[in-house]
Write an enzyme that holds these catalytic residues in place. Structure first.
Site, PDB file in Angstrom:
ATOM      1  CD  GLU A 235       9.926   8.956  -8.406  1.00 48.31           C
ATOM      2  OE1 GLU A 235       9.377   8.079  -8.257  1.00 48.31           O
ATOM      3  OE2 GLU A 235      11.091   8.559  -8.645  1.00 48.31           O
ATOM      4  CE  LYS A 237      -0.169   7.500  -3.630  1.00 45.97           C
ATOM      5  NZ  LYS A 237      -0.533   6.506  -4.380  1.00 45.97           N
ATOM      6  NE  ARG A 242       5.567  -1.050  -5.865  1.00 46.50           N
ATOM      7  CZ  ARG A 242       5.737  -0.275  -4.674  1.00 46.50           C
ATOM      8  NH1 ARG A 242       5.133   0.036  -3.762  1.00 46.50           N
ATOM      9  NH2 ARG A 242       7.009  -0.278  -4.539  1.00 46.50           N
ATOM     10  NE  ARG A 257      -0.030  -2.278  -2.215  1.00 48.32           N
ATOM     11  CZ  ARG A 257       0.133  -1.257  -1.807  1.00 48.32           C
ATOM     12  NH1 ARG A 257       0.207  -0.094  -2.462  1.00 48.32           N
ATOM     13  NH2 ARG A 257      -0.159  -0.798  -0.533  1.00 48.32           N
ATOM     14  CD  GLU A 287       0.670   2.904  -9.634  1.00 46.70           C
ATOM     15  OE1 GLU A 287       1.835   2.162  -8.869  1.00 46.70           O
ATOM     16  OE2 GLU A 287      -0.225   3.036  -9.002  1.00 46.70           O
ATOM     17  CG  PHE A 327       8.141   4.049  -9.127  1.00 45.41           C
ATOM     18  CD1 PHE A 327       8.758   2.980  -8.220  1.00 45.41           C
ATOM     19  CD2 PHE A 327       6.894   4.166  -9.558  1.00 45.41           C
ATOM     20  CE1 PHE A 327       7.843   2.393  -7.644  1.00 45.41           C
ATOM     21  CE2 PHE A 327       5.991   3.147  -9.110  1.00 45.41           C
ATOM     22  CZ  PHE A 327       6.565   2.297  -8.070  1.00 45.41           C
ATOM     23  NE  ARG A 403       1.980   1.282   5.346  1.00 43.53           N
ATOM     24  CZ  ARG A 403       1.292   1.242   3.896  1.00 43.53           C
ATOM     25  NH1 ARG A 403       1.715   2.262   3.291  1.00 43.53           N
ATOM     26  NH2 ARG A 403       0.811   0.179   3.567  1.00 43.53           N
ATOM     27  CE  LYS A 409       0.146   6.506   1.472  1.00 39.37           C
ATOM     28  NZ  LYS A 409      -0.540   5.403   1.288  1.00 39.37           N
TER      29      LYS A 409
HETATM   30  P1  AMP Z   1      -0.668   3.823  -1.470  1.00 38.53           P
HETATM   31  O1  AMP Z   1      -1.498   2.923  -2.264  1.00 38.53           O
HETATM   32  O2  AMP Z   1      -1.752   5.183  -1.388  1.00 38.53           O
HETATM   33  O3  AMP Z   1      -0.196   3.403  -0.340  1.00 38.53           O
HETATM   34  O4  AMP Z   1       0.390   4.672  -2.442  1.00 38.53           O
HETATM   35  C1  AMP Z   1       1.450   3.990  -2.326  1.00 38.53           C
HETATM   36  C2  AMP Z   1       1.320   3.411  -3.994  1.00 38.53           C
HETATM   37  O5  AMP Z   1       1.362   4.495  -5.097  1.00 38.53           O
HETATM   38  C3  AMP Z   1       2.498   2.330  -4.413  1.00 38.53           C
HETATM   39  O6  AMP Z   1       2.319   1.218  -3.888  1.00 38.53           O
HETATM   40  C4  AMP Z   1       2.422   2.508  -6.099  1.00 38.53           C
HETATM   41  O7  AMP Z   1       1.218   1.600  -6.504  1.00 38.53           O
HETATM   42  C5  AMP Z   1       1.763   3.941  -6.288  1.00 38.53           C
HETATM   43  N1  AMP Z   1       2.726   4.881  -6.962  1.00 38.53           N
HETATM   44  C6  AMP Z   1       2.381   5.774  -7.786  1.00 38.53           C
HETATM   45  N2  AMP Z   1       3.248   6.396  -8.245  1.00 38.53           N
HETATM   46  C7  AMP Z   1       4.384   5.964  -7.503  1.00 38.53           C
HETATM   47  C8  AMP Z   1       5.816   6.496  -7.545  1.00 38.53           C
HETATM   48  N3  AMP Z   1       6.286   7.527  -8.317  1.00 38.53           N
HETATM   49  N4  AMP Z   1       6.622   5.930  -6.713  1.00 38.53           N
HETATM   50  C9  AMP Z   1       6.177   4.831  -5.935  1.00 38.53           C
HETATM   51  N5  AMP Z   1       4.852   4.321  -6.025  1.00 38.53           N
HETATM   52  C10 AMP Z   1       4.002   5.063  -6.848  1.00 38.53           C
END
Ligand code: AMP
Length: 545
Positions: A235, A237, A242, A257, A287, A327, A403, A409
């Site tokens: 998907e 990102k 969120r 979040r 998101e 998502f 996690r 990611k």
């Molecule tokens: P990070 O903030 O770098 O830890 O990345 C995780 C965050 O990416 C999640 O908490 C979401 O806010 C965001 N996100 C964006 N697109 C997606 C997606 N397709 N699925 C899940 N999370 C996503």
């Protein structure tokens, strides 16, 4: 219950560094506590609540409560570095106690404190000062110390979330994992403890109560991520914010979040949720992005203006339109969907969303193990201005608050780091009123470890804004150096990670620069770890060799 009993508890907790001892002290206390929910919240110092009381305001409170002068307060603060101790000192040197002095109850302290966050606008400072000063004028010296520390969010008794969880489990004969699970669904250890004390720990999702969300892990690269899962979904990102949407009939709640209720900030989403979700009850996740009139996504900073906004929201929703990309689904018409595989959840989500293109839609999602196709999709994401991809295991359940490697990611390497500000230096010359350079830390070895100093590169406006935010978090000042409570998380770009003996991590960032503030999405607990930095350092070596 008397607040003095809680103050004694804090003393005992502060006197040991051993986690098991702290757990046992707390468990004993919880067993006999009346007002259990409040006690549990206060035992960690009421986290997640911003009382809106800066250090300077606390000095005014002390002035008012004890009739102390500015210079006396500053002198005592320099000596102790702890406003709690300053209040304690003035309490024990108080000339006379008020005539109608009342013994403080835990409930009274809690009630006064919980009135603080909602006070805004004209006259609110005076009212805040009065509410705290009222408590201090009735407090004993050690009570005063802890009241002040609670308000400024620095209790200093070393009780982390895990200790609270284990203490609740021990006090009421429950398994820690069940207590944690209940917390996943209730988002509040006070309520969890209440239920545990009545033996009703089997918590379930409740619509309208925020659920802790599932988190993603970093992956080395696209190829590695694809290989991890038998059935991967890819998907975009999205670079946004969120949101979980809870819907029950016409009632709709939106949570961030970090479990803040942001329903009021997005009225158009509430409307969409009412008319474009074909389910009586559900909790779905996605998101949200700020977009321009052509549907192209805008920098995160624009969206953050919408999140912060408390007034004139309708106007804002026209100025800064948004796009929601869904998502996941975790609850549907009475059924907890967390125990279903992602493939089933995604299918269920698709069935209930009536999509409106570029406004209220499903996340762009493909299912493939083919690297070429994945690479194409990845390039497409970056071209669209998104952060990269999230690769998900279609066979995995939803794991709240964790996690666990079911979501990976993939972002370009030398990806920015999320770090927390732990110190700074007042500027020189024309910049003396601003914190010119900031000391940044990651997480590691159970504490925050400094790893970079970010100096130049901030505009005057940014310097001013940053200083305003950080001023109330200053814990200690030594000459022009300050120590700052780890709270504000920023995303930092850099040229390179270098080995360096200058920092406790052993690494320094070359040319660190501020990309954005992440205070709405991330807490200090979410920052990158030393392990992440080591991994990035090694990847960087590979790429460059
Ligand atoms: P990070 O903030 O770098 O830890 O990345 C995780 C965050 O990416 C999640 O908490 C979401 O806010 C965001 N996100 C964006 N697109 C997606 C997606 N397709 N699925 C899940 N999370 C996503």
């Amino acid at each position: 219950m008397k607040y003095s009993e809680l103050a004694q508890l804090y003393e005992k907790l502060g006197a040991t560094t051993k986690k098991l001892e702290k757990r046992d002290i707390l468990a004993e206390f919880y067993k006999k506590a009346s007002d259990l929910s409040i006690i549990v919240k206060l035992s960690q110092g009421i986290i997640g609540v911003d009382f809106g009381v800066a250090k300077q305001m606390m000095k005014d409170v002390i002035k008012k409560a004890y009739g102390a002068s500015d210079s006396e307060i500053i002198h005592k603060f320099k000596e102790t570095g702890d406003l709690g101790k300053v209040a304690e000192y003035f309490t024990s040197h108080r000339k006379q106690r008020t005539l109608q002095h009342h013994e403080l109850s835990v409930r009274k302290v809690y009630e006064n404190l919980m009135k603080l966050p909602s006070l805004t606008g004209q006259g609110s400072v005076e009212r805040k000062v009065d509410l705290i000063a009222e408590l201090l004028s009735n407090a004993s010296s050690s009570e005063a110390r802890y009241i002040v520390r609670t308000v400024i969010g620095d209790l200093r008794v070393g009780v982390a979330e895990g200790i609270i969880r284990d203490a609740i489990a021990k006090a009421f004969n429950q398994e820690s994992k069940d207590v944690e699970r209940a917390y996943d669904f209730l988002g509040d250890y006070g309520e969890v403890a209440e239920r545990a004390s009545k033996g009703k720990i089997k918590a379930e999702i409740e619509i309208g109560k925020p659920v802790r969300v599932m988190l993603a892990e970093r992956s080395k690269g696209l190829k590695e991520a694809l290989e991890k899962f038998e059935n991967p979904a890819l998907e975009l990102k999205y670079d946004g914010f969120r949101l979980s949407i809870h819907k029950e009939g016409k009632d709709v709640w939106l949570y961030s979040r970090r479990n803040e209720n942001v329903t009021k900030q997005f009225p158009e989403l509430v409307e969409f949720a009412r008319s474009n979700i074909k389910a009586k009850e559900c909790i779905i996740e996605g998101e949200v992005l700020a977009v321009d009139k052509h549907g192209r996504s805008l920098p995160f900073q624009r969206l953050s203006r919408r999140v912060q906004r408390k007034y004139h929201i309708e106007k804002m929703s026209i100025e800064i339109p948004i796009q929601m990309n869904f998502f996941d689904i975790i609850y549907l018409n009475g059924k907890n969907m967390m125990h279903e595989k992602l493939s089933v959840r995604w299918h269920a989500l698709k069935k209930i969303i009536k999509q409106v293109k570029e406004k209220f839609q499903l996340a762009e999602h493909i299912e493939t193990k083919n690297l070429k196709q994945a690479e194409k999709f990845y390039a497409y994401s970056l071209k669209k201005g998104q952060e990269g991809l999230i690769i998900k295991n279609l066979d995995a359940f939803y794991q709240p608050g964790k996690r666990v490697g079911y979501w990976l990611k993939v972002k370009p390497i030398l990806e920015p780091l999320d770090l927390v500000i732990v110190g700074g230096e007042w500027g020189e010359g024309k910049r003396t009123k601003w914190l010119g350079s900031l000391l940044l830390a990651c997480k590691g070895k159970g504490k925050f470890l400094e790893t970079a100093k970010m100096g130049s590169g901030l505009t005057e406006k940014q310097l001013e804004e940053m200083t305003r935010k950080l001023k109330s978090l200053i814990i200690e000042e030594h000459g022009n150096h300050v120590i700052i409570k780890p709270k504000i998380v920023i995303e930092v770009g850099y040229e390179e990670i270098q080995r360096s003996p200058k920092y406790p991590t052993g690494y320094a960032l070359r040319f660190p620069r501020l990309l954005r503030l992440r205070e709405q999405e991330k807490t200090a607990d979410d920052v990158n770890t030393l392990h992440d930095i080591e991994k990035l350092f090694n990847q960087q070596k590979k790429v460059r060799s």
